[in-house]
Motif scaffolding. Structure first.
Motif, PDB file in Angstrom:
ATOM      1  N   UNK A 158       6.735   2.012   0.112  1.00  0.00           N
ATOM      2  CA  UNK A 158       7.924   1.257   0.490  1.00  0.00           C
ATOM      3  C   UNK A 158       8.569   1.911   1.709  1.00  0.00           C
ATOM      4  N   UNK A 159       8.491   1.234   2.837  1.00  0.00           N
ATOM      5  CA  UNK A 159       9.159   1.720   4.040  1.00  0.00           C
ATOM      6  C   UNK A 159      10.337   0.809   4.368  1.00  0.00           C
ATOM      7  N   UNK A 221      -0.486  -1.950  -1.688  1.00  0.00           N
ATOM      8  CA  UNK A 221       0.447  -2.697  -0.842  1.00  0.00           C
ATOM      9  C   UNK A 221       1.410  -1.791  -0.098  1.00  0.00           C
ATOM     10  N   UNK A 222       1.815  -2.249   1.100  1.00  0.00           N
ATOM     11  CA  UNK A 222       2.785  -1.514   1.915  1.00  0.00           C
ATOM     12  C   UNK A 222       3.884  -2.472   2.356  1.00  0.00           C
ATOM     13  N   UNK A 223       5.108  -2.164   1.951  1.00  0.00           N
ATOM     14  CA  UNK A 223       6.253  -2.914   2.463  1.00  0.00           C
ATOM     15  C   UNK A 223       6.611  -2.300   3.819  1.00  0.00           C
ATOM     16  N   UNK A 230       4.416  -2.088  10.771  1.00  0.00           N
ATOM     17  CA  UNK A 230       3.180  -2.598  10.164  1.00  0.00           C
ATOM     18  C   UNK A 230       1.974  -2.150  10.980  1.00  0.00           C
ATOM     19  N   UNK A 231       2.121  -2.203  12.303  1.00  0.00           N
ATOM     20  CA  UNK A 231       1.033  -1.765  13.174  1.00  0.00           C
ATOM     21  C   UNK A 231       0.694  -0.297  12.952  1.00  0.00           C
ATOM     22  N   UNK A 232       1.720   0.546  12.820  1.00  0.00           N
ATOM     23  CA  UNK A 232       1.495   1.957  12.542  1.00  0.00           C
ATOM     24  C   UNK A 232       0.804   2.166  11.210  1.00  0.00           C
ATOM     25  N   UNK A 233       1.235   1.405  10.210  1.00  0.00           N
ATOM     26  CA  UNK A 233       0.630   1.510   8.878  1.00  0.00           C
ATOM     27  C   UNK A 233      -0.842   1.125   8.917  1.00  0.00           C
ATOM     28  N   UNK A 234      -1.147   0.086   9.681  1.00  0.00           N
ATOM     29  CA  UNK A 234      -2.521  -0.418   9.723  1.00  0.00           C
ATOM     30  C   UNK A 234      -3.442   0.553  10.456  1.00  0.00           C
ATOM     31  N   UNK A 244      -7.206  -4.415   5.747  1.00  0.00           N
ATOM     32  CA  UNK A 244      -7.636  -5.702   5.212  1.00  0.00           C
ATOM     33  C   UNK A 244      -7.713  -5.719   3.703  1.00  0.00           C
ATOM     34  N   UNK A 245      -7.736  -4.528   3.092  1.00  0.00           N
ATOM     35  CA  UNK A 245      -7.788  -4.440   1.631  1.00  0.00           C
ATOM     36  C   UNK A 245      -6.410  -4.183   1.021  1.00  0.00           C
ATOM     37  N   UNK A 246      -5.426  -3.889   1.856  1.00  0.00           N
ATOM     38  CA  UNK A 246      -4.077  -3.545   1.398  1.00  0.00           C
ATOM     39  C   UNK A 246      -3.095  -4.559   1.958  1.00  0.00           C
ATOM     40  N   UNK A 247      -2.228  -5.103   1.127  1.00  0.00           N
ATOM     41  CA  UNK A 247      -1.193  -6.031   1.595  1.00  0.00           C
ATOM     42  C   UNK A 247      -0.202  -5.278   2.472  1.00  0.00           C
ATOM     43  N   UNK A 248       0.072  -5.827   3.660  1.00  0.00           N
ATOM     44  CA  UNK A 248       1.038  -5.216   4.583  1.00  0.00           C
ATOM     45  C   UNK A 248       1.963  -6.309   5.094  1.00  0.00           C
TER      46      UNK A 248
END
Length: 338
Positions: A158-159, A221-223, A230-234, A244-248
């Motif tokens: 959770x971010x 999942x990543x909020x 989101x770009x950094x998380x990906x 592609x395997x984790x909801x963002x």
């Protein structure tokens, strides 16, 4: 006769000069000057805001003086002071630091300059005249509802956005209305919960890298509070073969995010049409400069009072409706998302 004629001509010249000066002074005073203070140009959406507002002000024949603080509160304070010394009629202020910017509102109030809090709410001030944004709790709800409807049980990250930005609090508030009950009932286990300083993708990258290490890459999942984070998380997910395997989640509908959605690495974004937002701010500023009060459709508590507000409607964007909402509307071009 000649003496009378000379006197008459002299008087005509004097009064003509006075009238001309008065007319010129009136024309000058009728020209509206709006000051615009933006927090950054590091994100595509703020670049878009600036361009929209400059173009619309030019279209209306309004002078727009623009300053960009580059994510620096001291610099924004100095720039606002400069705008006030230049005799602006209205200040549109998108604060870098929501609370610290109350002092800037007070400075404008001392000069009799109305202040429009743009997109980000200025807190702890009784002098904000208007808040223009989207329903930011609503934006968070869109993220949270999508998250719980599309993320299976498991570990989540959770971010939230920059701690200095009141919008970050509102986004998270809305999202957690949906996510917190799932945490409480054991559906989700939070392996990291952290704000992203200055909304920087590199900071989001570090948060996600550390969380993935702690969870042995077991994250579902990543909020992510916006498209940049989101770009950094990906990037962190890609390094572990998890993209592609984790909801963002995301928001702002940036071109880069649209590409990631089409590629399947980002799950959604939220469309906040900043074209409408920028124009609404300029229109409201013109109304204030003319001595009128803009019409509002809501009020938002800034910690001191409920600030009269103009709140626009956000929309969820996924692969299914991206073409319709972002491309067909002209917000993004086909070339930008290829």
């Amino acid at each position: 006769m000649k003496k009378s004629l000379i006197i008459a001509l002299t008087l005509m010249f004097i009064f003509g000069s006075v009238f001309t000066a008065f007319a010129e002074g009136s024309a000058e005073s009728d020209e509206l000057v709006i000051g615009l203070s933006l927090p950054t140009q590091r994100e595509a959406r703020w670049v878009s805001d600036k361009i929209t507002m400059e173009n619309y002000a030019e279209e209306l024949g309004v002078e727009l003086l623009v300053q960009v603080a580059d994510a620096d509160q001291a610099q924004q304070a100095s720039q606002v002071e400069t705008l006030l010394t230049r005799g602006i009629d209205v200040l549109i202020l998108a604060p870098h630091d929501a609370s610290a910017s109350a002092a800037l509102v007070s400075a404008a109030e001392d000069e009799g300059v109305p202040v429009i809090s743009y997109d980000r709410l200025i807190t702890n001030s009784a002098d904000v005249d208007l808040y223009i944004s989207f329903d930011n709790v609503g934006v968070g709800r869109l993220q949270g509802e999508y998250f719980v409807n599309n993320t299976p049980p498991g570990n989540i990250i959770v971010m939230s956005g920059a701690p200095t930005d009141n919008n970050a609090k509102l986004f998270k508030q809305g999202a957690m209305e949906f996510i917190q009950p799932k945490i409480d009932d054991g559906t989700y286990n939070v392996v990291a919960e952290q704000g992203v300083d200055n909304w920087l993708p590199t900071n989001a990258l570090s948060i996600v890298e550390n969380a993935l290490t702690a969870a042995n890459n077991d994250v579902v999942g990543i909020l992510a509070p916006n498209d940049g984070t989101a770009g950094g998380a990906i990037v962190a997910l890609e390094a572990q073969g998890l993209a592609g395997d984790v909801v963002v989640t995301g928001q702002d509908s940036e071109a880069a995010a649209a590409k990631r959605i089409l590629a399947g690495t980002q799950s959604m974004t939220v469309f906040k049409d900043t074209r409408d937002l920028g124009k609404a701010a300029i229109d409201a500023a013109v109304e204030f400069a003319k001595g009128n009060t803009p019409e509002t459709n809501g009020a938002v508590d800034n910690g001191v009072f409920d600030v009269p507000s103009i709140l626009l409607v956000p929309y969820v964007v996924t692969e299914d409706n991206l073409q319709e909402l972002l491309v067909d509307s002209g917000y993004l071009s086909e070339d930008e998302i290829q």
